[in-house]
Design a protein around this motif. Structure first.
Motif, PDB file in Angstrom:
ATOM      1  N   CYS A 199       0.784  -1.132   0.009  1.00  0.00           N
ATOM      2  CA  CYS A 199       0.103  -0.019  -0.098  1.00  0.00           C
ATOM      3  C   CYS A 199       1.063   1.308   0.037  1.00  0.00           C
ATOM      4  CB  CYS A 199      -0.886   0.125   1.149  1.00  0.00           C
ATOM      5  SG  CYS A 199      -2.292  -1.180   0.899  1.00  0.00           S
ATOM      6  N   GLN A 200       1.915   1.167   0.782  1.00  0.00           N
ATOM      7  CA  GLN A 200       2.928   2.522   0.840  1.00  0.00           C
ATOM      8  C   GLN A 200       3.541   2.492  -0.419  1.00  0.00           C
ATOM      9  OE1 GLN A 200       5.350   1.641   4.184  1.00  0.00           O
ATOM     10  NE2 GLN A 200       3.640   2.251   5.752  1.00  0.00           N
ATOM     11  N   ALA A 201       3.828   1.734  -1.139  1.00  0.00           N
ATOM     12  CA  ALA A 201       4.399   1.643  -2.360  1.00  0.00           C
ATOM     13  C   ALA A 201       3.670   2.592  -3.282  1.00  0.00           C
ATOM     14  CB  ALA A 201       5.076   0.452  -2.898  1.00  0.00           C
ATOM     15  N   HIS A 202       2.105   2.440  -3.195  1.00  0.00           N
ATOM     16  CA  HIS A 202       1.178   2.914  -3.928  1.00  0.00           C
ATOM     17  C   HIS A 202       0.547   3.858  -3.509  1.00  0.00           C
ATOM     18  CE1 HIS A 202       2.264  -1.085  -5.842  1.00  0.00           C
ATOM     19  NE2 HIS A 202       2.057  -0.471  -7.104  1.00  0.00           N
ATOM     20  N   ALA A 203       1.131   4.454  -2.404  1.00  0.00           N
ATOM     21  CA  ALA A 203       0.396   5.623  -1.819  1.00  0.00           C
ATOM     22  C   ALA A 203      -1.234   5.320  -1.320  1.00  0.00           C
ATOM     23  CB  ALA A 203       0.849   6.873  -2.541  1.00  0.00           C
ATOM     24  N   VAL A 204      -1.531   4.170  -1.081  1.00  0.00           N
ATOM     25  CA  VAL A 204      -2.889   3.811  -0.801  1.00  0.00           C
ATOM     26  C   VAL A 204      -2.899   3.880   0.755  1.00  0.00           C
ATOM     27  CG1 VAL A 204      -4.662   2.146  -0.680  1.00  0.00           C
ATOM     28  CG2 VAL A 204      -3.394   2.564  -2.819  1.00  0.00           C
ATOM     29  N   ALA A 205      -3.858   4.867   1.334  1.00  0.00           N
ATOM     30  CA  ALA A 205      -3.938   5.039   2.899  1.00  0.00           C
ATOM     31  C   ALA A 205      -4.820   3.607   3.316  1.00  0.00           C
ATOM     32  CB  ALA A 205      -4.759   6.252   2.966  1.00  0.00           C
TER      33      ALA A 205
END
Lengths: 358, 358
Positions: free
Chosen positions: A145-151
């Motif tokens: 998620c962090q790698a794709h900036a998904v909260a």
DNA sequence: GCGGATGGCACAATCGATTGTGCACGATAG
DNA sequence: CTATCGTGCACAATCGATTGTGCCATCCGC
């Protein structure tokens, strides 16, 4: 097939041609921002009428692409076919819809690979937020998620790389244990004159906290607890069945109180209990961590703990609403205690809100 | 935050620039059709490596838009928080994934307006197929789907405008009733010497078929059936509880056999039964149309019918796979019969496949 | 009759991926 | 030395919607 309606799905371009206006005008009308864009009311009406008769629906793929927003919010759960998680789905949908997001719930079967695969697919559909409920490996999910900036938020099982909201398993188990002890009758046999805990997996975070709560409550009342009083034999009904059967054999009867650590385990326990005479059952007080409507109509009284699904997801959405993803705390939500009163059927002692279950 | 990884989501254009190739080359490589497009293996390898290190994931909004395919298959159900429907979700997901479709399951709360609204939204996300399970108004859903050329199948509740796959409620009720009668003991009281049916709503298609099955089975064994033997009092536990209480009062005891038309109704029935002495229960044979794991560990034997979720959805997917949406038949799937043998715990007589439930 | 202020809309770029087509280059044949 | 062919890739259109910008007409005031 339909009279007056094009065979193919209509687009804003089709409507534009029919109305004799441009596609951008149609778009503005259908988005409701035609006043800002100074479209004449007559034009707006005409376009709206055409959209209705031609059953236009926006293509969210296209609109999402352009706006780089999908309107989707995802949740992964281990499985649907379970009271706790299906109730999570139900509440999640309601809370998402209240916020005008479209909910996507997918199960991952407690398979770490499927978990990651599923999250990647959800991200490829460009979900805007993700609730990670009961993931076996929350931190790996967080990394993706962090790698794709998904909260995202963890629920039920905590992780270290995102805010987590979990049941207060320690408190729930402690309260349940205290209530079990206080309602139980002493036994002449020393082996049977103490509470026992059965079910769950000791490496599982939830089970571990419950065992701690149980142990502390027992220590508070009896001055100590022995390892033999806790048997994290697994969740399966069969395992719990034979665990209690062993306990019964070893102790020459049921203990004064029995803490069963899931409704699935309870199924197995009840199977064994059916083989015993009713007066044996009367000597033991039963509690179950987790709730099932049928468990409340068994032939013997049963104390239950119901996880506060409203509370868990309410808090998860509060974090999303306020975008407070940065404090990676573990927030604990107290479960509900469902304790039949001595007299009859009435129940509960808790200030937590209850929610109706059909 | 991540070292070596761009902050923003990367696109094929980013990868193209990094690799020193064009976006179409990147696309071909990532779609696996680079051989047909005569891309050198070295180039392909380079692009793949870059895609991995930059954690590229395709934007399905964009790709779906271009290909006019979303990869999504939807299912609407009345609610998640229910054994039957949550089991439908579980099986639906598996069958969808086997076919490389991404499953979307949403509940509609038996609200006709929400039903249509939900379907429209699913269509705006461009689902490719829709399974309509337990819709209150399947034909309205069909109209929307037809207007948007979305192929769909009804499941559980039949409609007239699309192929429907439903439980063989008539057969299941008939078999359950016959089994109940054959295992029951005659009563001296004529009022009590016959089976009764309780629960459900008579206008509901499923209940109606079950009542017919019950009535025909009773007629076959007793030569006739009276209206007073059937009480479609509704699904709620409270209603069933008072219905059985009334029956008990009117007849001066329990009937020789009782057919309970849902697990929710059964909850209420059991609540009433708990107030009776055990020997009264022994005089009656109980059956429940629908299955619950806890119902099998009640203090009295209970015959159950379990709907064949595998079978229902398997057939629905067969229709989708073979694109046979045109014959708008109603296909009936036999449920499973779960009858404990006289001796002990073993169960079942049926050739339908069973599926494991954790 | 002229300038400025709107009102009412069209144009065109853009989001990210897919895909038909065609160009350039080197090798090979004749 | 030239025509042909295959290899390896780039170009550009396209999917459907959104949105910044700008054009044309009309109207008003003076």
């Amino acid at each position: 097939m339909q009279p007056d309606v094009k065979k193919r799905r209509s687009t804003i371009y089709d409507l534009a041609e029919l109305a004799g206006v441009s596609a951008s005008t149609v778009s503005a009308v259908l988005n409701g921002n035609w006043k800002e864009r100074r479209i004449a009311e007559a034009t707006a009406k005409k376009v709206q009428r055409l959209a209705n008769t031609h059953r236009y629906t926006v293509n969210r793929q296209a609109s999402g692409l352009r706006k780089s927003r999908s309107g989707l919010i995802g949740m992964i759960i281990p499985m649907h076919d379970n009271r706790f998680f299906s109730s999570m789905s139900q509440v999640f949908e309601r809370l998402a819809r209240e916020r005008h997001w479209y909910p996507l719930v997918v199960s991952t079967l407690r398979d770490p690979a499927l978990e990651l695969e599923t999250v990647r697919t959800l991200i490829s559909y460009r979900i805007e937020y993700l609730v990670v409920a009961g993931a076996t490996d929350p931190d790996s999910v967080s990394r993706i998620c962090q790698a794709h900036a998904v909260a995202h938020v963890n629920v039920d099982l905590p992780g270290t790389k995102a805010t987590s909201v979990v049941s207060d398993n320690y408190w729930g188990a402690q309260q349940l244990t205290l209530a079990l002890i206080d309602r139980s009758r002493a036994s002449r046999s020393p082996k049977r004159n103490k509470p026992y805990f059965v079910g769950g997996i000791a490496t599982d975070n939830a089970t571990r906290r419950r065992m701690e709560g149980f142990a502390d409550a027992v220590t508070a009342r009896f001055g100590g607890v022995e390892a033999s009083q806790l048997d994290a034999c697994g969740y399966a009904a069969e395992l719990a069945e034979s665990a209690v059967e062993r306990l019964h054999r070893r102790s020459g009867g049921l203990p004064r109180a029995l803490f069963v650590n899931s409704t699935i385990a309870l199924e197995g326990v009840v199977r064994f209990l059916k083989t015993l005479p009713p007066d044996e059952l009367a000597a033991c007080t039963f509690g179950c961590y987790d709730w099932d409507p049928f468990a409340s109509v068994l032939s013997f009284p049963l104390l239950m703990v119901r996880q506060n699904v409203e509370g868990l997801l309410g808090e998860a959405f509060r974090i999303i609403d306020t975008r407070s993803f940065d404090d990676k705390r573990v927030i604990e939500i107290k479960p509900e205690l469902l304790f039949p009163s001595q007299s009859g059927d009435a129940s509960t002692t808790n200030d937590a809100p209850r929610h109706a279950v059909a």
